[in-house]
Motif scaffolding. Structure first.
Motif, mmCIF file in Angstrom:
data_model
loop_
_atom_site.group_PDB
_atom_site.id
_atom_site.type_symbol
_atom_site.label_atom_id
_atom_site.label_comp_id
_atom_site.label_asym_id
_atom_site.label_seq_id
_atom_site.Cartn_x
_atom_site.Cartn_y
_atom_site.Cartn_z
ATOM 1 N N LYS A 278 0.877 -1.158 0.000
ATOM 2 C CA LYS A 278 0.000 0.000 0.000
ATOM 3 C C LYS A 278 0.914 1.206 0.000
ATOM 4 C CE LYS A 278 -2.930 -2.406 3.108
ATOM 5 N NZ LYS A 278 -3.180 -2.523 4.529
ATOM 6 N N ARG A 280 1.569 4.186 1.148
ATOM 7 C CA ARG A 280 1.162 5.213 2.095
ATOM 8 C C ARG A 280 2.312 5.464 3.056
ATOM 9 N NH1 ARG A 280 -1.852 3.241 7.172
ATOM 10 N NH2 ARG A 280 -0.816 5.170 7.649
ATOM 11 N N GLY A 283 3.368 6.316 10.180
ATOM 12 C CA GLY A 283 2.702 7.192 11.127
ATOM 13 C C GLY A 283 1.359 6.636 11.542
ATOM 14 N N ALA A 284 0.672 7.404 12.346
ATOM 15 C CA ALA A 284 -0.594 6.943 12.894
ATOM 16 C C ALA A 284 -1.614 6.766 11.783
ATOM 17 C CB ALA A 284 -1.098 7.944 13.911
ATOM 18 N N GLY A 285 -2.503 5.817 11.970
ATOM 19 C CA GLY A 285 -3.550 5.587 10.983
ATOM 20 C C GLY A 285 -4.900 5.587 11.655
ATOM 21 N N GLY A 286 -5.836 4.914 11.060
ATOM 22 C CA GLY A 286 -7.162 4.767 11.648
ATOM 23 C C GLY A 286 -7.860 6.087 11.805
ATOM 24 N N GLN A 287 -8.436 6.299 12.989
ATOM 25 C CA GLN A 287 -9.221 7.511 13.199
ATOM 26 C C GLN A 287 -8.361 8.779 13.203
ATOM 27 O OE1 GLN A 287 -11.369 6.795 16.826
ATOM 28 N NE2 GLN A 287 -12.579 5.135 15.936
ATOM 29 N N HIS A 288 -7.036 8.604 13.435
ATOM 30 C CA HIS A 288 -6.180 9.791 13.527
ATOM 31 C C HIS A 288 -6.107 10.575 12.234
ATOM 32 C CE1 HIS A 288 -4.569 7.243 16.818
ATOM 33 N NE2 HIS A 288 -4.519 8.404 17.442
ATOM 34 N N VAL A 289 -6.185 9.871 11.110
ATOM 35 C CA VAL A 289 -6.024 10.542 9.822
ATOM 36 C C VAL A 289 -7.160 10.119 8.896
ATOM 37 C CG1 VAL A 289 -3.535 10.746 9.904
ATOM 38 C CG2 VAL A 289 -4.561 8.671 9.041
ATOM 39 N N ASN A 290 -7.297 10.878 7.813
ATOM 40 C CA ASN A 290 -8.300 10.516 6.821
ATOM 41 C C ASN A 290 -7.604 10.531 5.464
ATOM 42 O OD1 ASN A 290 -10.507 10.153 5.242
ATOM 43 N ND2 ASN A 290 -11.164 12.283 5.396
ATOM 44 N N LYS A 291 -7.024 9.388 5.122
ATOM 45 C CA LYS A 291 -6.232 9.346 3.894
ATOM 46 C C LYS A 291 -7.113 8.944 2.725
ATOM 47 C CE LYS A 291 -1.604 8.790 5.536
ATOM 48 N NZ LYS A 291 -1.249 8.003 6.704
ATOM 49 N N THR A 292 -6.903 9.615 1.602
ATOM 50 C CA THR A 292 -7.638 9.241 0.400
ATOM 51 C C THR A 292 -6.771 8.410 -0.532
ATOM 52 O OG1 THR A 292 -7.008 11.332 -0.547
ATOM 53 C CG2 THR A 292 -9.172 11.215 0.425
ATOM 54 N N GLU A 293 -5.500 8.274 -0.149
ATOM 55 C CA GLU A 293 -4.561 7.481 -0.950
ATOM 56 C C GLU A 293 -5.045 6.037 -0.997
ATOM 57 O OE1 GLU A 293 -0.523 8.228 -1.888
ATOM 58 O OE2 GLU A 293 -2.021 7.444 -3.239
ATOM 59 N N SER A 294 -5.311 5.532 -2.201
ATOM 60 C CA SER A 294 -5.859 4.183 -2.292
ATOM 61 C C SER A 294 -5.049 3.299 -3.227
ATOM 62 C CB SER A 294 -7.305 4.246 -2.774
ATOM 63 O OG SER A 294 -7.344 4.883 -4.022
ATOM 64 N N ARG A 313 -11.337 4.998 -5.854
ATOM 65 C CA ARG A 313 -11.146 5.583 -4.532
ATOM 66 C C ARG A 313 -11.069 4.518 -3.466
ATOM 67 N NH1 ARG A 313 -16.038 9.048 -3.811
ATOM 68 N NH2 ARG A 313 -15.308 9.287 -1.698
ATOM 69 N N TYR B 247 -11.213 6.156 20.080
ATOM 70 C CA TYR B 247 -10.051 5.653 20.826
ATOM 71 C C TYR B 247 -8.881 6.629 20.873
ATOM 72 C CZ TYR B 247 -8.731 3.920 16.096
ATOM 73 O OH TYR B 247 -8.440 3.791 14.767
ATOM 74 N N PRO B 359 -3.408 0.856 13.319
ATOM 75 C CA PRO B 359 -4.485 0.259 14.108
ATOM 76 C C PRO B 359 -4.455 -1.270 14.055
ATOM 77 C CG PRO B 359 -5.342 1.877 12.568
ATOM 78 C CD PRO B 359 -3.917 1.683 12.230
#
Lengths: 430, 383
Positions: A278, A280, A283-294, A313, B247, B359
């Motif tokens: 992937k 990308r 660094g932090a993922g999940g709720q911390h960021v909103n990545k559009t990189e797919s 997307r 979280y 995560p």
């Protein structure tokens, strides 16, 4: 040319050479031991053995049903029926001949016999042709939908521009023929305009599309004054087109040889051998960021095949499409390797006839002369627009290539048979 | 955040005059180009599908796609999430509608949901082997903090073909989220991406996972126990809890770990757990784990078979696993419990270096009742 007041010596020699020798018919005749009906003994022997197989198998099938056998019988059925037709025609001819040679036949009967003989003799070559076509083994991917991959080759910007036109040509072709298609991938080269492709993959979702478009695989050459050219010089650039099989989803009831999830299948790709990346940052993922990189990149480690996909997307959709393309590329490569092996085996008999691969130039689109020439069938069409619109012209060219392919296949078959015959003869004395 | 070199900005401007705007949020040219492509497609299709385009006199509807695209790019350059601008986000094979005040589904959650669906399907197969009638299995799922309803909907799309009796309840505290989740359910059925039975199988309810005992507990009790006719009909239940709760800690919300766009545009309530008055009574090391405490104690009370919780990073995953063990001892249910973290972080994967900050999902499986699932299965499967 000959209306011109003078001709330079080189041109004259060249044109004389063209009139002097016509290599094509010579090529077709080579290696064919033909008898009176236009079909070689080797091919006839093969047809007979296959017909024998057909009759034993169908006898067996009458007792016990077996899906595999039934399929084989279905494949052999046209050969058997055509051979029967051919033998029937032959026997009727010999009967008529004997009737004619017989001095006791009266005149009325004789004239009828002559008429019949003529009509039979006219029908025979057509039947022989059909028999030859029936003998050609079916392409393993013939029933599948296909992926059409377009990549610009030599020629820089101009190649990218022409690649876009080739893509448009095939899209027009698909919509004319009523095939469902979707553009899986369209990568545009850097630049102000959107019409310079760096890679495109078109999925043609119709059963048998592979067989129809198979004639298009190879390098397409364009000769024209590009839009980017300031001084009006003609450029030559190339675009490579590849036709890949598109495997249907598993569980659609296809036979196991094409089921890519079956580890025993020829076209199975082990997920362990594929590295998924992937693209990308860490660094932090999940709720911390909103990545559009797919974007997704798959690498098949044993062959080094790389497929990257970023058009959708959704990472999930990108991964699915990337797998589809990867699978198709590997399957095509494996089939080609197998074919190459066959060609190497045959080479002795064929006299080193080169195979037409995807690396070869197959067609030229010349804008200045408004013509399109296919280098395999030798067909030239003097209406470039009808080809580039995906219309009648393209159909004609593809049809001519298809007959050319059939000729080649028959040639190859005959060569193979004669090799086997020779080996058989060599083996017998011992 | 590193500064974008002016060379790149110049390059971008030469290719399209809107690209520099997008670069501010995307930070890379490739991504900016992709985003511009997606927005252009959307703007064109909107302009084409707008029937009022010619007749109306209102200036706003009179816009062509170019001005729509320009305003989209401006919004994006201010940091507004692409999903809010376009109004949806693909999730598996589904299209999830997104709107302000509701958290946008993340790709990690998508991966976890696929894994969860696999686990559930495998459990169903295991259970059906030990039963005479394989169709007599009912699967009941509670999705806590459902947000857009993405997990519930995707689970239904993946699991429903294998299971005859499936009921999924999505619970969220926000009324806006519940409304949006219901809209998503209808939207995806209309698009043909969900089966028609999803309408009956999936329900969304408002409820508070923390503290609000009278309202939400009764709701959940209902959710797990209010189907008497199906209880009679079916011999075996598989109860599942899946959740992607808030979280993020107060600290990492403020110190730059959480992206600016997320802080500015996405709802804080879906990201950071609230500080409650009775927090001191609960034995917790970290405030941000409070949701896990409540969900796990609820699961122990109900003896739920399978619990799957998304956690922010691996250290949080470890903490939740430890919390789970502590609670198991408290409820005297240690023996038949299997706790694992997915994806496993034991250095076997080639990218384990920065995996730790990504995560993960904590999976708690309760064995027994003829269930032959072994403990190592979920982790060994992930390699």
């Amino acid at each position: 040319m000959f209306n011109a007041p003078w001709i330079c010596a080189r041109c004259f020699v060249r044109s004389a050479a063209r009139f002097g020798s016509n290599p094509r018919p010579f090529l077709q005749r080579r290696g064919l031991k033909t008898d009176s009906a236009g079909i070689s003994q080797a091919l006839l022997a093969r047809a007979r053995s296959l017909t024998n197989e057909h009759s034993t198998l169908s006898a067996h099938l009458a007792e016990v049903f077996d899906a595999k056998l039934a399929k084989r019988v279905g494949e052999l059925a046209p050969i058997a029926s055509t051979l029967k037709e051919w033998e029937h025609a032959n026997s009727s001819i010999s009967e008529l001949l004997s009737l004619l040679n017989d001095p006791e036949t009266d005149a009325e009967l004789r004239s009828l016999a002559v008429e019949d003989l003529e009509s039979s003799k006219v029908a025979l070559p057509a039947i022989a042709d059909n028999l030859k076509k029936a003998l050609i083994p079916r392409h393993p991917f013939a029933d599948l939908p296909c992926l059409l991959e377009i990549r610009p080759g030599a020629g820089g910007d101009e190649a990218g521009l022409f690649a876009f036109e080739v893509l448009r040509m095939y899209i027009a072709f698909c919509s004319r023929r009523g095939f469902r298609y979707s553009l899986i991938k369209q990568d545009v080269a850097d630049g102000p305009a959107q019409d310079r492709l760096s890679e495109a993959v078109l999925e043609v979702d119709a059963d048998g599309a592979y067989d129809i478009l198979r004639t298009e695989s190879g390098v397409h050459r364009v000769q024209r004054v590009p839009a980017t050219e300031a001084k009006g010089r003609t450029h030559t650039s190339a675009v490579s087109v590849m036709i890949l099989p598109s495997f249907p989803d598993s569980g659609s009831g296809l036979d196991s040889s094409l089921n890519f999830e079956d580890p025993n299948s020829d076209y199975y790709v082990d997920p362990q051998e594929v590295r998924t990346e992937k693209m990308r940052a860490g660094g932090a993922g999940g709720q911390h960021v909103n990545k559009t990189e797919s974007a997704i990149r798959l690498t098949h480690i044993p062959t080094g095949t790389v497929v990257s996909m970023q058009d959708s997307r959704s990472q999930h959709a990108n991964r699915k499409k990337a797998w589809q393309v990867l699978r198709a590329r590997i399957a095509e490569a494996r089939r080609e390797a197998r074919e190459q092996e066959m060609v190497n085996l045959r080479r002795g008999a064929m006299g080193g006839v080169a195979r037409m691969g995807r690396g070869d130039k197959i067609r030229t689109y010349n804008y200045g002369q408004n013509r399109c020439t296919d280098h395999r069938s030798g067909l030239t069409i003097h209406n470039l627009d009808s080809v580039l619109d995906g219309g009648e012209g393209l159909e004609t060219v593809m049809e001519s290539v298809r007959t050319w392919l059939v000729e080649r296949e028959i040639e190859a078959l005959a060569a193979e048979e004669s090799v086997q015959d020779k080996e058989g003869l060599r083996a017998q004395p011992r | 955040m590193p500064r974008i070199p002016s060379r790149t900005i110049l390059d971008a401007h030469r290719q399209d005059h809107l690209l520099p705007l997008l670069l501010q949020e995307c930070r890379s040219l490739d991504l900016a180009k992709s985003e511009l492509g997606w927005m252009r497609n959307r703007a064109v299709s909107q302009a084409q599908s707008n029937p009022l385009r010619i007749e109306t006199t209102k200036p706003k509807l009179h816009q062509g796609w170019r001005s729509t695209l320009r305003s989209m790019c401006r919004a994006r350059s201010r940091g507004q999430p692409l999903q809010y601008i376009l109004g949806d986000q693909p999730f598996g094979d589904l299209d999830i509608l997104c709107r302000k005040e509701v958290l946008i589904p993340r790709p990690e959650t998508e991966t976890f949901t696929f894994h969860a669906a696999n686990l559930i399907s495998r459990n169903v197969v295991n259970a059906s082997q030990s039963l005479i009638n394989p169709h007599a299995i009912s699967v009941r799922v509670i999705d806590l903090c459902t947000g857009t309803g993405c997990i519930s909907l995707l689970l239904h799309a993946l699991v429903a073909p294998h299971v005859q009796h499936l009921s999924i309840v999505g619970i969220d505290i926000s009324t806006t989220a519940i409304k949006l989740a219901r809209r998503n359910l209808k939207y995806n059925i209309r698009q043909g991406k969900l089966l028609d039975r999803a309408m009956a199988d999936i329900t969304f309810r408002k409820g508070n996972v923390l503290c609000g005992v009278p309202v939400d507990a009764s709701n959940e009790e209902q959710a797990l126990g209010d189907t008497p006719e199906s209880t009679l009909r079916t011999a075996c239940h598989l109860d599942v809890i899946i959740s992607n709760p808030p979280y993020i800690s107060e600290k990492s919300y403020g110190n730059g770990t959480t992206a600016r766009s997320v802080r500015m545009y996405e709802p804080r309530i879906a990201l950071v757990p609230p500080v409650l008055g009775d927090a001191l009574k609960i034995p917790l090391h970290r405030q941000e784990d409070i949701f896990y405490y409540h969900i796990l104690s609820f699961s122990f009370k109900r003896k739920v078979r399978l619990v799957m919780l998304e956690c922010g990073d691996h250290s949080q995953g470890e903490r939740v696993a430890a919390l789970c063990r502590a609670l198991a001892a408290q409820y005297l249910q240690v023996d038949d419990l299997c706790i694992s973290i997915w994806p496993a972080n034991d250095g076997t994967l080639n990218k384990s270096a920065h995996d730790v900050s990504e995560p993960c999902m904590v999976i708690v499986q309760r064995l027994g009742l003829g269930n032959t699932t072994t403990c190592g299965q979920p982790t060994s499967d992930s390699k």
